[in-house]
Scaffold this active site. Sequence first.
Site, PDB file in Angstrom:
ATOM      1  N   TYR A  81      16.687  51.511   7.571  1.00  0.00           N
ATOM      2  CA  TYR A  81      17.973  52.007   8.054  1.00  0.00           C
ATOM      3  C   TYR A  81      18.284  51.327   9.379  1.00  0.00           C
ATOM      4  O   TYR A  81      17.397  50.774  10.023  1.00  0.00           O
ATOM      5  CB  TYR A  81      17.995  53.540   8.187  1.00  0.00           C
ATOM      6  N   HIS A  98      13.510  49.007  11.027  1.00  0.00           N
ATOM      7  CA  HIS A  98      14.751  48.303  11.319  1.00  0.00           C
ATOM      8  C   HIS A  98      14.464  46.812  11.221  1.00  0.00           C
ATOM      9  O   HIS A  98      13.365  46.378  11.519  1.00  0.00           O
ATOM     10  CB  HIS A  98      15.247  48.599  12.742  1.00  0.00           C
TER      11      HIS A  98
END
Length: 174
Positions: A100, A150
């Site tokens: 995400y 990430h």
Amino acid sequence: MRINLAPTVGYEEDAGSHTTHHFMYPESAKNLAANVSFVLVPFKTLDLLWITSALSTGQIRFTYAPVKQFLRVDKDKVQIYNPAFFKYIHDHWTRHHGRYPSTGMLVLFFALHVCDEVNVFGFGADSRGNWHHYWEQNRYSGEFRKTGVHDADFEAQTIDSLAKAGKITVFPGK
């Protein structure tokens, strides 16, 4: 706009001293002055339960890590980052690179959608490509790109593209 545990004291020259909106998830939450809006960035359903608890009963003390049992913020200035906007950023901007987007990316795109001009301070990767928080002396800052949570390299390229297109101005600081 300020993100997570980012302080101002001692970093005014590079990161400014004024905060209007402070974006945090439960594990990075801190108490705020009455003139600052708390914007919860929910990464999981439990985050929504936590904010209710932290402003009332204090029942939730742990999510995947310890969290503030009680939060001192102006309850009239609590906002929640829309999960649909979160999904939009993940689908269209970070294109599912990483599990995400980072909180920084989520806030950057929020700013791009609500502000006429976006200037970015104390944000992104250092000269070696390591992502870290400007206030931490973290010798393992390069680990951020290895976690897979990430995609720091992809996010850095996105930031660079936005800057080259004149959509944002990045001030790297010291």
